[in-house]
Design an enzyme around this catalytic site. Structure first.
Site, PDB file in Angstrom:
ATOM      1  N   PRO A 215       0.847  -1.195   0.000  1.00 26.87           N
ATOM      2  CG  PRO A 215       0.016  -1.008   2.173  1.00 26.87           C
ATOM      3  CD  PRO A 215       0.746  -1.952   1.262  1.00 26.87           C
ATOM      4  CE  LYS A 216       2.607   7.302  -3.743  1.00 23.31           C
ATOM      5  NZ  LYS A 216       2.227   8.417  -2.869  1.00 23.31           N
ATOM      6  CB  VAL A 217       1.661   4.302   4.052  1.00 18.44           C
ATOM      7  CG1 VAL A 217       1.207   4.973   5.339  1.00 18.44           C
ATOM      8  CG2 VAL A 217       1.511   2.780   4.159  1.00 18.44           C
TER       9      VAL A 217
END
Length: 563
Positions: free
Chosen positions: A128-130
């Site tokens: 996930p692209k936090v």
């Protein structure tokens, strides 16, 4: 994995995936003088927001709106000033060097480009692209010795003391290499955050603000860490993840998955978009295990990792036109026509502003940029005017004093919209329920000058209808019969059709009562019926005693419609 210090380059794409089509960038039809004014003004506005962001640690606008306006500025620059690169302004106090440069992420959204990138590489993983702020952590002999903000990728601010106050950042490690560097994301910890429903909630700005406060606050305990890079770490990803987990960075292993195809990426992207997560995300990152040695990293886009972002909850659109409509009761409504965009699975090209007075308060004109999101039941909502163009076109709006509850019972050019709205209501299910009489048919009759007022149609002959272009004998006969069926309707149906403001809960108040008896009722008598209060009673009595309504009822009386 992004902070307001990245250089954005315009990416023009032609396709779309995952229900979120990309739109090719179009250069505005401006001369060089106008272009310079618009570019300079937007750049100055972004710099003002940057100053607030860096000095006060808060964002005056939503993060996703800022991102889109930053991209808009770069697109305009590519159109008119391609020799100029306009980076976001950096804070002055970012002087601490990174031991390994922070790279950027190229953002792709075109299916063909994504598939091509994937098939050309092997040993790929998705995360996930936090959405938070990037940081470098340096450990020596198992002890945290340095924490540095991303800054410009080469140097940033010294966050070491603040980092030591964040419980989620391990201060002492066992079994760690003698010296190593980690890069990751400081994020605001969430409980069951669903990105598709809640969006970014400005979590990034909250973290950035806390890290720049002079005095720590309880927010520090709400900050988590997601490690996404280990320069010069173990060569194999499984070994790298196991070692991170062993040292106390378990979240990375929990949210890093091997993929073999674009379909795998699409599956995880959709899963994380809809599933409850402990952080805010703005897309996914696809990375290959093989990376160059850290000494070769530069503060430019990496070629071993890319981002596939989610559509922003707040989307920025250009206002193309402002449209006004006058409803049956005389209220003027304003709608913005905007450049087409996609919100969730909905194509949106119009957004409601509301009343004329609200539009004037918004001060929104063609050429402006607005932020649009989905409200309840998937209805597009105007959130804010996020950018106003330097040139303000003159828009002539209807004079709202010309329209009210008793205007436009007769046709005129000025009255066309309200007059049509009255006819549509009259023939609809709340009125006389006339088959075949919808707005299109009423417009045709208006265009042939057959409607002088809201009762003119009652006197039309079949021959007149047959003369309407494209009507035809059978259609004319059907319409004629439908119109004449209104003569069989009761007075109560006619009153509702003409717009008497009696609520549906009190319709029985009109049943089997003649016109004179209705006029003679007092306000107190009207208030005895369900849903009728003092104000509504006054409105009903004003309707029954208005000269134009009395004239219309008198004409109906001549046609044998009494009760």
């Amino acid at each position: 994995m992004w902070l307001r210090n990245s250089v954005f380059l315009i990416i023009i794409v032609v396709g779309g995936i995952g229900g979120f089509p990309a739109v090719a960038a179009v250069c505005p039809d401006w001369d060089n003088t106008r272009a310079s004014k618009e570019i300079d003004a937007l750049r100055q506005q972004l710099e003002q927001w940057d100053d607030v962001y860096y000095t006060e640690g808060k964002s005056p606008i939503e993060d996703d709106v800022y991102d889109q306006l930053r991209e808009q500025l770069n697109q305009w620059s590519q159109c008119f000033q391609p020799q100029n690169v306009i980076p976001a302004r950096l804070p002055d106090n970012g002087k601490q060097p990174h031991p390994v440069a922070h790279t950027g992420l190229k953002k792709l959204s075109d299916r063909v480009q994504l598939v091509q990138w994937i098939v050309q590489r092997e040993d790929l993983w998705v995360q996930p692209k936090v959405d938070g702020v990037a940081v470098t952590l340096v450990y020596q002999h198992g002890k945290l010795v340095s924490a540095v903000s991303r800054g410009n990728g080469l140097q940033g601010e010294d966050w070491t003391e603040k980092a030591r106050l964040i419980p989620d950042i391990p201060h002492l490690l066992s079994g760690a290499p003698s010296s190593f560097v980690l890069q990751g994301e400081l994020f605001l910890k969430m409980t069951d955050h669903r990105q598709y429903a809640q969006g970014g909630v400005n979590a990034r700005s909250i973290v950035a603000g806390e890290m720049r406060r002079h005095q720590p606050s309880p927010v520090l305990s709400q900050i988590g860490l997601f490690v996404w890079e280990w320069p010069d770490g173990p060569k194999a990803m499984p070994e790298r993840l196991d070692k991170l987990k062993e040292m106390g960075f378990a979240m990375t292993a929990d949210y890093t998955h091997a993929i073999e195809s674009f379909a795998d990426v699409e599956k995880w992207r959709d899963h994380w978009y809809h599933s409850p997560l402990p952080f805010v995300t703005d897309g996914v990152v696809i990375r290959q295990t093989k990376e160059p040695q850290g000494r070769y990293w530069r503060n430019t886009s990496a070629d071993w990792a890319i981002a596939w972002k989610y559509p922003p909850v707040h989307q920025v659109a250009e206002v193309v036109d402002v449209a006004f409509s006058v409803g049956r009761t005389g209220k003027v409504a304003v709608v913005l026509k905007i450049s087409p965009l996609k919100l969730d699975d909905k194509s949106v090209s119009r957004v409601n502003v509301g009343s004329l007075s609200r539009w004037k308060q918004w001060d929104v004109l063609p050429g402006d940029r607005v932020s649009v999101s989905l409200a309840g039941q998937g209805i597009p909502r105007l959130d804010n005017v996020v950018w106003r163009g330097t040139e303000r076109p003159v828009i002539v709006s209807p004079d709202e004093h010309n329209f009210h509850a008793f205007s436009c019972f007769r046709y005129s050019v000025v009255c066309q919209q309200q007059f049509l709205a009255r006819l549509v209501w009259l023939s609809g299910e709340h009125g006389l329920n006339l088959a075949g009489m919808r707005d299109g048919m009423w417009l045709r009759l208006m265009q042939h000058d057959l409607l002088g007022d809201v009762l003119s149609w009652l006197y039309l002959t079949e021959a007149q209808l047959n003369a309407v272009n494209g009507m035809g004998d059978k259609r004319a006969r059907d319409i004629y019969m439908s119109l004449q069926s209104a003569r069989q309707k009761s007075l109560s149906h006619w009153l509702l059709a003409l717009g008497i403001p009696v609520p549906r809960s009190a319709i029985s108040a009109l049943n089997n009562v003649n016109w004179l008896a209705l006029q003679q009722r007092t306000a107190q008598q009207w208030r005895q019926f369900s849903g009728i209060g003092e104000r509504r009673a006054e409105e009903i009595m004003a309707f029954l005693n208005h000269p134009i309504v009395m004239e219309l009822i008198a004409r109906l009386d001549l046609e044998g419609i009494h009760r």
